[in-house]
Each structure stands twice: as structure tokens, then as C-alpha cells.
Design an enzyme around this catalytic site. Structure first.
Site, PDB file in Angstrom:
ATOM      1  N   LYS A  83      46.016  36.650  32.424  1.00 38.86           N
ATOM      2  CA  LYS A  83      46.280  35.627  31.777  1.00 38.86           C
ATOM      3  C   LYS A  83      47.226  35.969  30.360  1.00 38.86           C
ATOM      4  O   LYS A  83      48.031  36.530  30.363  1.00 38.86           O
ATOM      5  CB  LYS A  83      45.100  34.627  31.321  1.00 38.86           C
ATOM      6  CG  LYS A  83      44.330  34.327  32.567  1.00 38.86           C
ATOM      7  CD  LYS A  83      44.900  33.630  33.664  1.00 38.86           C
ATOM      8  CE  LYS A  83      44.097  33.502  34.686  1.00 38.86           C
ATOM      9  NZ  LYS A  83      44.826  32.751  36.135  1.00 38.86           N
ATOM     10  N   ARG A  87      40.445  55.742  43.586  1.00 40.86           N
ATOM     11  CA  ARG A  87      39.524  54.650  43.366  1.00 40.86           C
ATOM     12  C   ARG A  87      38.793  54.774  42.471  1.00 40.86           C
ATOM     13  O   ARG A  87      38.034  54.094  41.859  1.00 40.86           O
ATOM     14  CB  ARG A  87      38.879  54.377  45.007  1.00 40.86           C
ATOM     15  CG  ARG A  87      38.033  53.439  44.915  1.00 40.86           C
ATOM     16  CD  ARG A  87      37.591  52.621  46.122  1.00 40.86           C
ATOM     17  NE  ARG A  87      37.555  53.570  47.260  1.00 40.86           N
ATOM     18  CZ  ARG A  87      36.564  54.408  47.871  1.00 40.86           C
ATOM     19  NH1 ARG A  87      35.360  54.142  47.056  1.00 40.86           N
ATOM     20  NH2 ARG A  87      36.476  55.268  48.645  1.00 40.86           N
ATOM     21  N   ASP A 116      32.971  35.571  29.085  1.00 46.56           N
ATOM     22  CA  ASP A 116      34.422  35.413  29.758  1.00 46.56           C
ATOM     23  C   ASP A 116      35.482  34.998  28.355  1.00 46.56           C
ATOM     24  O   ASP A 116      35.243  33.877  27.999  1.00 46.56           O
ATOM     25  CB  ASP A 116      34.471  34.551  30.662  1.00 46.56           C
ATOM     26  CG  ASP A 116      36.092  34.485  31.250  1.00 46.56           C
ATOM     27  OD1 ASP A 116      36.736  34.673  30.752  1.00 46.56           O
ATOM     28  OD2 ASP A 116      36.113  33.833  32.425  1.00 46.56           O
ATOM     29  N   TYR A 167      35.186  28.300  34.889  1.00 49.27           N
ATOM     30  CA  TYR A 167      36.412  28.579  35.671  1.00 49.27           C
ATOM     31  C   TYR A 167      35.861  28.619  36.739  1.00 49.27           C
ATOM     32  O   TYR A 167      34.824  29.034  37.175  1.00 49.27           O
ATOM     33  CB  TYR A 167      36.875  29.977  35.256  1.00 49.27           C
ATOM     34  CG  TYR A 167      37.976  30.450  36.476  1.00 49.27           C
ATOM     35  CD1 TYR A 167      38.761  29.818  36.735  1.00 49.27           C
ATOM     36  CD2 TYR A 167      37.433  31.587  37.440  1.00 49.27           C
ATOM     37  CE1 TYR A 167      39.709  30.067  37.808  1.00 49.27           C
ATOM     38  CE2 TYR A 167      38.194  31.672  38.330  1.00 49.27           C
ATOM     39  CZ  TYR A 167      39.192  31.159  38.743  1.00 49.27           C
ATOM     40  OH  TYR A 167      40.124  31.529  39.791  1.00 49.27           O
TER      41      TYR A 167
END
Ligand SMILES: Cc1ncc(COP(=O)(O)O)c(C=O)c1O
Length: 380
Positions: free
Chosen positions: A202, A52, A177, A104
């Protein structure tokens, strides 16, 4: 030869040319271990203890992204949303952020819901107006201007250099972004941005088979350390297999982005003349309100994303989406296959997106095939 002077195309194709030292393999292995042996003297000299916190399969991807973005460090996340939300969760309750009115929708929904409940103060502004951004700034309180450019699904382009100046003048950071621009077309850090986020799901991955996100920082400061802490403590980490697949996708990123951009420009130009189309939204068209800015800010293309507004309103748009045969009627974007979506349907009540709008994610197919399919779907 050092890799410092190499172009983005070469860096991607060779993934910086990393060789696995024990076997000399030119492709790195997938490390699946979740835990690492502690030395007999109670130290962790390998530098790794638990997955982690750290995972060797992230290293090459994070370093490649750092190079592509011209940043100081990168973190991979389990999703684009995990990367975006970590940027805001590294702030403190009561802090103020300025974000675009249309962006978004998933992040907009989170900012206006759970993040506001947590104590974040959020102002939505028309980010194409620098005056509107200046007016929204609260010096001392505003910590982040968040710019998605080109922004979903109207494809507005925001002036990153000017936004960075406004942010820095008020003691805030500019976070971008850059999912739809990709590092191939825009490098926000060179324009003054402090943080660059990607939904790596994406274009970076590009094959519609990995969920992932990333943040790249311009400098490793205290805020970046807080983001690192959020990722580790919330466990918003990328799985090893996903990290490996993401790197494989990134090797062809420049080729895919260039082809998608070429296809999108062709489609935008053709569709602007189509009798069934009321408007085409694409930064590469001279009719786009920020075309001149896009030409300055984006190098080598305007991206693979465009939207059309269909004559006849919402019913006509939904009918067009229902009639396509080659385009896939699906959400998401940035894959090698072309996708079409009626955005208002997925965003639901309260969306600022007009009902007649179809979002097109252009893939790398033959542009003429894509146009022929849209033309038959748009026919009366
Ligand atoms: C521009 C943009 N940012 C962020 C996200 C969220 O990414 P993810 O679905 O990987 O969480 C998306 C997803 O569609 C997006 O299009």
C-alpha cells in the site's frame, strides 16, 4: 554527520544515504542470486548461503523501516498477509488473541478460518472500548492484542498507548497493523507497541505495482526469533526486484502521505456537506467518534483513507461507483492514484460492512478534480 538525528523525510529521500562500496553508486544493485559460494574450509564467511534465509537486496529496505518505526529490527515478507500471519503462526496452538471486530477482512477471514482450525483462540472485540478489551483478556493465555488503526473500512482509531498497557499488564504483546497510518503519521513502538506490521503493497510502495509486507519489532527476543523462523521455513520472502522497487517507492513516502492526507481531509469536509452523502467516516473530521484520540495519536495528518455512506442505500452506492470517471473502481489502497470500492461486494456474505459504504483511497491528484468526479457520480 551521523544519520541518527535525521528526520524521516531526509532518511526516506536518501534511503539513509547508502553508497555501494565497489562502484560508489548511490543506488544499490538488485541481487538476483539464489545461492552463495561456500568457502573452501566449509564455512560461509559471507554470512549468506541461500535466498530464502537472507537476501542483500532486503538489507537497505529493512534498515530504513527499522529507522522509520524506531524499532530494533525489520523483516520483509512476500505480502502484507504473509507478515500478519507470521505473527500468529509464531504463537502456539491454544494461544489466545484479541482482534478488532471490524478490520482488514482478509486477515479476519484467515483468523476465523485456517488459524482457528490450527488451534488459535480468537476473540473479536469492539476495540474502541478499552473495557471490552480488558474483559476479553485471558491472563496467561492471551498472547497478542492486534490493533489495526485506522481500521478498514470504517476508519476507527484505537488507543495504542492504552492497549499496550492492557496487553503488558496481562503478559501479552501489542501488535499493530499500521498500514494506513504509515510511519509518517504514527509510530506505534514509541507508544508501547511490540510489533508493527505493514502491507507494504500500500503506502510504503505507493505505486500499485508491488506486493510486499513487513514486520518491525521493538526488541529482538525469543518471539522475534520464532517469527524469523516462520518466514524462512514457510518461504514467505520478498523477491529481489520487488524489494528494490519498494525502496524506490519509499523514497517519496513522506511527500505522498502528506498529499494524500491533505486531499482526504479536503474531500471529507466537502463530502460531509454533500446532499447525496449520509455520512463521512474520516478520523480528521470533528464528527468522527475518535477524532480527539486521532489528533493526539497521529502527527501531521489523518491519512488518505476515508469512507462515505451514500444516501439511497446499497444500490445508490454501487451506482455512484459505476459512474466515476477519474477515480479507479478497484480494490487495494495507498497508491498515487485514487481508488473507489464498494467494500461489501468484495467482502461477501457475513461482512460487518454496511451495503451503502464506499471506501475511498485518496491519491495525490488535484483534490478539486477528485471532488468534481465524485460530485457528478453522486448526482441524482
Ligand atoms: C490494512 C491491511 N492490512 C493487510 C493487508 C494485506 O496486505 P497484502 O494484500 O499485501 O497481503 C491489507 C490489504 O488490503 C490491508 O489493507
Amino acid at each position: 554527520m551521523t544519520t541518527n538525528s535525521l528526520s524521516l523525510e531526509t532518511l526516506c529521500a536518501q534511503a539513509m544515504g547508502w553508497i555501494e562500496p565497489t562502484t560508489k553508486a548511490i543506488v544499490q544493485p538488485v541481487h538476483v542470486a539464489t545461492t552463495y559460494l561456500r568457502d573452501e574450509d566449509n564455512e560461509y564467511r559471507s554470512g549468506r548461503s541461500y535466498i530464502r534465509e537472507d537476501n542483500p537486496t532486503w538489507d537497505q529496505v529493512e534498515e530504513l523501516l527499522t529507522r522509520l518505526e524506531g524499532g530494533a529490527a525489520t523483516l520483509l515478507f512476500s505480502a502484507g498477509m504473509a507478515a500478519a500471519t507470521a505473527s500468529f503462526l509464531a504463537l502456539r496452538p491454544g494461544d489466545h488473541v484479541v482482534v478488532p471486530q471490524v478490520m482488514y477482512w482478509g486477515l479476519r477471514k484467515w483468523l476465523l478460518g485456517p488459524a482457528t482450525d490450527w488451534g488459535l483462540r480468537v476473540d473479536l472485540v469492539d476495540m474502541a472500548s478499552l473495557d471490552a478489551v480488558r474483559t476479553a483478556m485471558r491472563p496467561g493465555k492471551t498472547k497478542i492484542i492486534w490493533a489495526e488503526t485506522p481500521s478498514n473500512p470504517m476508519w476507527q482509531v484505537f488507543d495504542l498507548k492504552a492497549l499496550a498497557e492492557i496487553a503488558h499488564g496481562a503478559g501479552a504483546r501489542l501488535a499493530v497493523d499500521s498500514t494506513c497510518a504509515t510511519p509518517i503519521l504514527t509510530q506505534p513502538i514509541a507508544l508501547g507497541a511490540d510489533l508493527v506490521m505493514h502491507a507494504a503493497t500500500k503506502y510504503l510502495n505507493g505505486h500499485s505495482d508491488v506486493l510486499a509486507g513487513s514486520l518491525t519489532t521493538a526488541r529482538q527476543d525469543e518471539f522475534w526469533q520464532r517469527i524469523c523462523g516462520v518466514r524462512t521455513s514457510c518461504g514467505a520472502v520478498l523477491g529481489s526486484f520487488e524489494a528494490w522497487l519498494l525502496l524506490r517507492g519509499m523514497r517519496t513516502l513522506p511527500l505522498r502521505v502528506k498529499q494524500a492526507s491533505t486531499n482526504a481531509l479536503y474531500l471529507a469536509e466537502q463530502l460531509e456537506r454533500h446532499p447525496g452523502v449520509a455520512q463521512v467516516l474520516y478520523p480528521g473530521l470533528p464528527s468522527h467518534p475518535q477524532h480527539e484520540l486521532a489528533t493526539r495519536q497521529m502527527q501531521g495528518g489523518f491519512g488518505g483513507m476515508l469512507s462515505i455512506r451514500v444516501k439511497g442505500g446499497e444500490a445508490a452506492a454501487i451506482r455512484c461507483a459505476a459512474r466515476v470517471q477519474l477515480w479507479k473502481r478497484a480494490t487495494s489502497l495507498g497508491g498515487v492514484e485514487s481508488l473507489i470500492e464498494h467494500r461489501a461486494s468484495i467482502e461477501g456474505a457475513g461482512t460487518p460492512v454496511p451495503g451503502d459504504l464506499l471506501r475511498l483511497s485518496t491519491g495525490i491528484e488535484k483534490a478539486e478534480d477528485l471532488l468534481a468526479d465524485l460530485s457528478q457520480a453522486l448526482a441524482p
